[in-house]
Design an enzyme around this catalytic site. Structure first.
Site, PDB file in Angstrom:
ATOM      1  N   CYS A 272       0.796  -1.227   0.000  1.00 26.06           N
ATOM      2  CA  CYS A 272       0.000   0.000   0.000  1.00 26.06           C
ATOM      3  C   CYS A 272       0.827   1.275   0.000  1.00 26.06           C
ATOM      4  O   CYS A 272       0.507   2.239  -0.700  1.00 26.06           O
ATOM      5  CB  CYS A 272      -0.996  -0.008   1.155  1.00 26.06           C
ATOM      6  SG  CYS A 272      -0.264   0.090   2.811  1.00 26.06           S
ATOM      7  N   HIS A 331      -2.916   1.394   6.827  1.00 30.59           N
ATOM      8  CA  HIS A 331      -3.131   1.365   5.378  1.00 30.59           C
ATOM      9  C   HIS A 331      -2.861   2.768   4.852  1.00 30.59           C
ATOM     10  O   HIS A 331      -3.269   3.762   5.458  1.00 30.59           O
ATOM     11  CB  HIS A 331      -4.557   0.928   5.041  1.00 30.59           C
ATOM     12  CG  HIS A 331      -4.826   0.853   3.564  1.00 30.59           C
ATOM     13  ND1 HIS A 331      -3.951   0.264   2.686  1.00 30.59           N
ATOM     14  CD2 HIS A 331      -5.851   1.324   2.809  1.00 30.59           C
ATOM     15  CE1 HIS A 331      -4.440   0.358   1.458  1.00 30.59           C
ATOM     16  NE2 HIS A 331      -5.580   0.996   1.503  1.00 30.59           N
ATOM     17  N   ASP A 354      -7.346   5.939  -3.434  1.00 25.33           N
ATOM     18  CA  ASP A 354      -6.564   4.768  -3.020  1.00 25.33           C
ATOM     19  C   ASP A 354      -6.202   3.925  -4.231  1.00 25.33           C
ATOM     20  O   ASP A 354      -7.068   3.341  -4.881  1.00 25.33           O
ATOM     21  CB  ASP A 354      -7.368   3.945  -2.008  1.00 25.33           C
ATOM     22  CG  ASP A 354      -6.531   2.875  -1.326  1.00 25.33           C
ATOM     23  OD1 ASP A 354      -5.403   2.623  -1.785  1.00 25.33           O
ATOM     24  OD2 ASP A 354      -7.000   2.298  -0.332  1.00 25.33           O
TER      25      ASP A 354
END
Length: 689
Positions: A272, A331, A354
């Protein structure tokens, strides 16, 4: 001034353009693009730029001076992919304008202002005078956060500098109580980066006519970060990275994007924070204010019911076959700044985006842009993917104990945690190498009426009922763990704090199950269960549990990932009717110190020599040792393999690199091994002639 009145020449000779000077240096400085390592002129839309047209004779009264800008493949004025301007009339064309600002003999200076809503990308410029057309080199046109009429306008100069021009920063990792900054080189101005970013915005991903809209551009760029969408980076959480680079090794977006641009093949591998890092680079390159953001205790709600349900056995061990929801230690995603013309006025400003391939959104892996204002209020129906990000930062955690009875399984709700998801949402501070907490931008204070109202609003929009009453207890009302870290190689020591409603002598069984896990909650090894029965009497009692270092030390190299210790502790009053409490245990490792000696200054094109030293304080040998140095001041990362370091032994050696760029430059020196990850040092060095 009437330019024609200055000319008294013989205009019978046909006019021709000898040269068009794009004044790259002056225009680049004015447009904040002088740092781009690009041979072409880079401009920002909605802002005047100047070009010098050199003719074979002075411009005559009847001579027209026309400019044509073309982008994309299907060129038409109606599609805004072609703009034609008459510098003699100064009339607006699609909100573009060209005027003659100065005439000196046969030299004509033209001032051009593009539309603040112009399509972003590469343009072909042609200048026509009389019957002669001069084709100029291509120019780049970017978003302009300095322009009030641009949808990405950001009013604060310090924020523009941070979120558009800063080419280094930090991405935050770790666990809630042990947050650390990973230095990251964004490098949006480096060679090939701008070309790479624009090449990603292919016609099948975004229509050329949508290239004016930061919502569409950011969503499309987010799409192309992942190889799952035939984009840049291959996501890999397996722990086996033998066919590429382990995600934790990366400290810069530059080699990833440069490799993709030159090979046209996805790059192995990322997780991530790497996806976030390259997306920050790509969008800053295009002029969209962008920041990397870390959400700690980030929920991944696979059932879309606004809760994370965790099922434990009587030892406190997570039952993997039943626990489908997951909570990541952290995250990382992005925030982008823009005005949302597709939504109402309340949803302007920061938008969550994202690029990590988790969820399908409109047939592709991507998420956002979702307005932070909508996330905060629980407006989960707002575009795009607001529901998913809302549950990442707002879900309630339910802990269930599963007791096996002779007849069936019995499910006992032992904890309802409304304040454990979405903690310490972090990004780099503006103008400082420090972390700033921006949780308040994503959610109201935990437990406040506004926060519960947002949860209820989201539940109503999703047709979900939020009604999870915490279990009623006569004795216990709280359990917590004091420790949040363990020095690598030391025993695990946990101090369990029990708080009670009454003062009486009770026997309590404490069970704590610990695992070695990745940051996503993937179990690597079971470390064991600590069980203890104690007598307690006071309103507050501390109980110490210990586990030898041998329980985890030999499992550190099982996966090529940074690992943490996670688990649950359960306390139950002996002989009671399910009088129990539970809490999660989360410990990050503290690594041995790593030392460097590097000078404060160095000379360009001359070797920069520095010394590295490290001592292995662990009872096991460290294998696959590597030292690396990376900086925008050098041409590429330098790596040195050092093999194996036995227990208790030290290593000291010299490395060197050659700076190629003048000015202050941040150097990141990193130590990695199979067992120890994420040990780094930083140094600012002034590079001079």
């Amino acid at each position: 001034m009437d330019c024609d009145s200055l000319i008294s020449e013989d205009f019978t000779m046909g006019v021709q353009i000898i040269q068009v000077n794009l004044r790259k240096k002056a225009n680049s400085i004015a447009h904040h693009t002088s740092d781009f390592q690009n041979e072409k002129l880079v401009l920002r839309r909605g802002q005047v730029f100047h070009l010098l047209v050199v003719l074979n004779r002075p411009l005559g009264p009847q001579d027209q001076l026309m400019l044509q800008f073309i982008t994309g493949k299907k060129n038409a004025i109606s599609r805004h992919t072609m703009v034609e301007l008459n510098a003699r009339t100064s009339n607006l064309s699609q909100d573009w304008k060209a005027t003659i600002s100065k005439v000196s003999g046969s030299e004509v200076t033209v001032a051009v202002t593009s539309s603040p809503d112009a399509l972003v990308g590469k343009y072909r410029l042609s200048v026509k005078c009389g019957n002669h057309t001069f084709k100029c080199e291509k120019i780049f046109l970017l978003f302009n956060p300095w322009c009030k009429e641009d949808k990405v306008f950001m009013p604060n100069e310090e924020e523009r500098t941070e979120y558009v021009l800063n080419d280094t920063g930090y991405i935050y990792m770790g666990v809630t109580k042990q947050i650390r900054g990973k230095p990251w080189i964004f490098g949006q101005f480096e060679k090939h980066i701008l070309n790479c970013c624009l090449s990603l915005l292919k016609p099948h991903i975004i229509k050329t006519t949508d290239m004016n809209d930061p919502v569409e551009v950011s969503r499309s760029m987010c799409t192309m970060m992942s190889s799952a969408n035939k984009g840049v980076l291959v996501g890999n959480w397996s722990g086996d990275y033998s066919k590429g680079t382990a995600p934790y090794v990366w400290t810069s977006s530059v080699p990833i994007l440069q490799q993709y641009y030159t090979t046209k093949m996805p790059v192995n591998f990322g997780q991530c924070w790497v996806f976030s890092g390259i997306l920050t680079t790509a969008l800053r390159a295009l002029g969209i204010p962008t920041r990397s953001v870390t959400n700690f205790e980030s929920a991944h709600d696979t059932e879309k019911n606004l809760t994370v349900d965790i099922f434990l056995d009587e030892n406190g061990k997570t039952i993997g076959t039943m626990t489908r929801d997951s909570v990541w230690n952290f995250h990382v995603w992005n925030d982008v700044w823009m005005m949302r013309s597709d939504e109402n006025g309340d949803n302007h400003g920061w938008q969550a985006l994202d690029g990590t391939p988790q969820e399908i959104s409109q047939e592709r892996f991507r998420c956002g842009p979702a307005p932070l204002t909508a996330i905060r209020k629980g407006d989960v129906a707002v575009k795009y993917d607001t529901k998913f990000i809302f549950t990442e930062v707002n879900g309630d955690k339910l802990i269930w104990l599963v007791k096996q009875t002779p007849e069936d399984k019995k499910f006992i709700l032992i904890a309802v945690e409304t304040m454990s998801i979405g903690k310490n949402i972090s990004t780099k501070a503006v103008g400082q190498d420090q972390r700033v907490d921006i949780t308040y931008q994503y959610k109201y204070p935990e437990g406040s009426p506004e926060e519960r109202q947002a949860m209820n609003k989201a539940s109503n929009l999703l047709n979900k009922v939020v009604e999870h009453k915490p279990p009623t207890r006569e004795d216990f009302y709280h359990i917590s763990v004091t420790e949040d870290s363990v020095q690598l190689g030391d025993p695990i020591i946990l101090t369990i704090v029990l708080k009670r409603n009454m003062v009486s002598l009770k026997n309590v069984n404490i069970s704590c199950s610990l695992d070695l896990q990745t940051y996503t909650g993937k179990r690597v090894a079971s470390l064991g269960v600590i069980q203890k029965t104690v007598q307690i009497q006071n309103p507050e009692t501390e109980v110490v549990l210990t586990m030898n270092a041998s329980s985890y030390i030999n499992s550190l190299g099982m996966l090529d990932d940074e690992l943490v210790i996670k688990g649950f502790a359960i306390a139950e009053v002996v002989g009671s009717n399910n009088e129990m409490v539970a809490t999660e245990v989360s410990l990050s490792f503290l690594y041995p110190d790593f030392f460097i000696e590097m000078p404060n200054t160095a000379r360009v094109d001359q070797p920069l020599i520095f010394t590295c030293s490290f001592k292995n304080s662990l009872p096991i040998p460290l294998t696959e040792i590597k030292f690396s140095v990376e900086s925008l001041g050098i041409s590429s990362m330098k790596t040195m393999d050092q093999g194996v370091l036995p227990p208790g032994k030290s290593i000291q050696f010299q490395m060197n690199c050659v700076p190629v760029k003048l000015g202050p430059s941040k150097f990141i020196i990193k130590f990695t091994s199979r067992q120890v990850k994420e040990v780094h040092a930083e140094k600012m060095v002034l590079i001079t002639n």
